[in-house]
Every structure is written in structure tokens, then in C-alpha cells.
Design a protein around this motif. Sequence first.
Motif, PDB file in Angstrom:
ATOM      1  N   ARG A   1       1.216  -1.166  -0.391  1.00 56.78           N
ATOM      2  CA  ARG A   1       0.364   0.149   0.187  1.00 56.78           C
ATOM      3  C   ARG A   1       0.709   1.782  -0.022  1.00 56.78           C
ATOM      4  O   ARG A   1       0.865   2.458  -0.996  1.00 56.78           O
ATOM      5  CB  ARG A   1      -0.818   0.306   0.511  1.00 56.78           C
ATOM      6  CG  ARG A   1      -1.679   0.799   1.528  1.00 56.78           C
ATOM      7  CD  ARG A   1      -2.256   1.198   2.429  1.00 56.78           C
ATOM      8  NE  ARG A   1      -3.567   2.181   2.274  1.00 56.78           N
ATOM      9  CZ  ARG A   1      -4.695   1.587   2.365  1.00 56.78           C
ATOM     10  NH1 ARG A   1      -5.132   0.863   2.511  1.00 56.78           N
ATOM     11  NH2 ARG A   1      -5.914   2.925   2.059  1.00 56.78           N
ATOM     12  N   GLU A   2       2.348   1.267   0.730  1.00 59.34           N
ATOM     13  CA  GLU A   2       3.124   2.599   0.962  1.00 59.34           C
ATOM     14  C   GLU A   2       3.769   2.895  -0.669  1.00 59.34           C
ATOM     15  O   GLU A   2       3.559   3.688  -0.883  1.00 59.34           O
ATOM     16  CB  GLU A   2       3.570   2.054   1.707  1.00 59.34           C
ATOM     17  CG  GLU A   2       3.328   1.831   3.595  1.00 59.34           C
ATOM     18  CD  GLU A   2       4.460   1.942   4.477  1.00 59.34           C
ATOM     19  OE1 GLU A   2       5.549   1.545   4.017  1.00 59.34           O
ATOM     20  OE2 GLU A   2       4.169   1.717   5.925  1.00 59.34           O
TER      21      GLU A   2
ATOM     22  N   ARG B   1       0.756   4.292  -2.611  1.00 61.56           N
ATOM     23  CA  ARG B   1       0.328   5.275  -2.275  1.00 61.56           C
ATOM     24  C   ARG B   1       1.636   6.794  -3.197  1.00 61.56           C
ATOM     25  O   ARG B   1       1.638   7.469  -3.340  1.00 61.56           O
ATOM     26  CB  ARG B   1       0.262   5.274  -1.171  1.00 61.56           C
ATOM     27  CG  ARG B   1      -0.621   5.277  -0.660  1.00 61.56           C
ATOM     28  CD  ARG B   1      -2.156   5.640  -1.397  1.00 61.56           C
ATOM     29  NE  ARG B   1      -3.163   5.337  -0.292  1.00 61.56           N
ATOM     30  CZ  ARG B   1      -4.400   5.572   0.197  1.00 61.56           C
ATOM     31  NH1 ARG B   1      -3.788   6.325   0.618  1.00 61.56           N
ATOM     32  NH2 ARG B   1      -5.042   5.214   0.008  1.00 61.56           N
ATOM     33  N   ALA B   2       2.878   5.840  -3.106  1.00 62.11           N
ATOM     34  CA  ALA B   2       4.075   6.859  -3.416  1.00 62.11           C
ATOM     35  C   ALA B   2       4.163   6.752  -5.240  1.00 62.11           C
ATOM     36  O   ALA B   2       4.894   7.900  -4.796  1.00 62.11           O
ATOM     37  CB  ALA B   2       5.329   5.656  -2.720  1.00 62.11           C
ATOM     38  N   MET B   3       3.974   6.081  -5.748  1.00 62.45           N
ATOM     39  CA  MET B   3       3.392   5.774  -6.878  1.00 62.45           C
ATOM     40  C   MET B   3       2.322   6.882  -7.449  1.00 62.45           C
ATOM     41  O   MET B   3       1.940   6.776  -8.702  1.00 62.45           O
ATOM     42  CB  MET B   3       3.721   4.373  -7.206  1.00 62.45           C
ATOM     43  CG  MET B   3       5.044   3.508  -7.884  1.00 62.45           C
ATOM     44  SD  MET B   3       4.665   2.531  -8.325  1.00 62.45           S
ATOM     45  CE  MET B   3       2.961   1.601  -8.721  1.00 62.45           C
ATOM     46  N   HIS B   4       1.824   7.091  -6.881  1.00 66.38           N
ATOM     47  CA  HIS B   4       0.276   8.356  -6.499  1.00 66.38           C
ATOM     48  C   HIS B   4      -0.303   7.020  -7.383  1.00 66.38           C
ATOM     49  O   HIS B   4      -1.556   7.649  -8.342  1.00 66.38           O
ATOM     50  CB  HIS B   4       0.599   9.085  -7.617  1.00 66.38           C
ATOM     51  CG  HIS B   4       1.405  10.101  -6.873  1.00 66.38           C
ATOM     52  ND1 HIS B   4       0.996  11.451  -6.067  1.00 66.38           N
ATOM     53  CD2 HIS B   4       2.866  10.313  -7.153  1.00 66.38           C
ATOM     54  CE1 HIS B   4       1.405  11.555  -4.879  1.00 66.38           C
ATOM     55  NE2 HIS B   4       2.588  11.462  -5.653  1.00 66.38           N
ATOM     56  N   SER B   5      -0.747   5.949  -6.979  1.00 66.51           N
ATOM     57  CA  SER B   5      -2.104   4.877  -8.124  1.00 66.51           C
ATOM     58  C   SER B   5      -3.053   4.791  -6.765  1.00 66.51           C
ATOM     59  O   SER B   5      -3.761   4.802  -5.656  1.00 66.51           O
ATOM     60  CB  SER B   5      -0.514   3.551  -7.687  1.00 66.51           C
ATOM     61  OG  SER B   5      -2.180   2.551  -8.260  1.00 66.51           O
ATOM     62  N   VAL B   6      -4.134   4.618  -7.605  1.00 65.35           N
ATOM     63  CA  VAL B   6      -5.180   4.488  -7.492  1.00 65.35           C
ATOM     64  C   VAL B   6      -6.144   3.359  -7.806  1.00 65.35           C
ATOM     65  O   VAL B   6      -7.324   2.919  -7.327  1.00 65.35           O
ATOM     66  CB  VAL B   6      -6.503   5.432  -7.872  1.00 65.35           C
ATOM     67  CG1 VAL B   6      -5.839   7.262  -7.587  1.00 65.35           C
ATOM     68  CG2 VAL B   6      -6.648   5.720  -8.888  1.00 65.35           C
ATOM     69  N   ASN B   7      -5.278   1.792  -8.545  1.00 65.88           N
ATOM     70  CA  ASN B   7      -5.790   0.998  -8.794  1.00 65.88           C
ATOM     71  C   ASN B   7      -5.801   0.075  -6.888  1.00 65.88           C
ATOM     72  O   ASN B   7      -5.071  -0.191  -6.148  1.00 65.88           O
ATOM     73  CB  ASN B   7      -4.459   0.376  -9.101  1.00 65.88           C
ATOM     74  CG  ASN B   7      -4.454  -1.010  -9.933  1.00 65.88           C
ATOM     75  OD1 ASN B   7      -5.441  -1.832  -9.221  1.00 65.88           O
ATOM     76  ND2 ASN B   7      -4.044  -1.577 -10.658  1.00 65.88           N
TER      77      ASN B   7
END
Length: 141
Positions: A24-25, A28-34
Motif C-alpha cells: 500500500r505504501e 501510494r508513493a507511485m500515486h496509484s489508485v488501483n
Amino acid sequence: MVDDSAAGITGEPFSLDVERGKIREFARAMHSVNPAYLDADTPVIPPTFLTTAFFWQQGKADPWLEVAMDQHKGLHAEQEYVFHGPPPRAGDRLTGVSRIESVTRKEGRSGPLAFAVMVTEFRDETGRLVATAKLTGVETA
């Protein structure tokens, strides 16, 4: 200066526990919303997640140290991941083994270049090959 004799050196095995929170971290660091990375109980890893192996690969498990690349002149030139089936999920424990596949030299426009390639194989608890990571570094003149 890159040590040509590093080619062929294999590091000791190291463990990588695939953790839900770390997936998850990373996502989120990759700005993913998958939601496959963020919401599942046992999320699958993003394709580049195995880069985090560098945090687990220390001492004799890390043959890259033997390359002796000057970090002031070194560049991370390329990274490739090949998955040999479904990608790992949270709860999986992987064992990685890295080896220096090659050290080569070429003449560049600005002078000599030294290339080093490290291949890391990741296996699951049954010994099945799950993924292969290939890192290419280059040292400039």
C-alpha cells in the motif's frame, strides 16, 4: 573504478516478506489508485515493488558491492522485471539470489563507460521461480 572480476559473483540468499502495508505504501508513493494494490486483503504487488529488495539485501547477499562502482560517476541505467506467472501477493515470502551477470566496457562520446548487470531471481516457498529482476548500472569517465 568498476572491478571486472566481479562478473560471475553470486550473493547469498536473502528473504523478502511481501507485506500488505508495504504494498500500500509503495502504491501510494507511485500515486496509484488501483484497488488491486490498495484495497484487497491480499493485494498483488505493483510491477516495480521488487526494487524494495535492496532494503533486505545486505552484506554477503549483495554482490553489487563487489562491482565497486564509483557512486559519484555511477548511473542506474536500466531496470527490468520478468514475472514467470502471477505476481506475488501480500503474505508471500520470497527468497532472492543475486549474481553479477556481466561487466563490460564501451567507448562513449565523453570517454570510457563501464557497464555492470546484476540479475536477481526471486523464488516462492516451494522453490518456484516467481520473478527475475535485471539491473544495469553504468560508470562514466
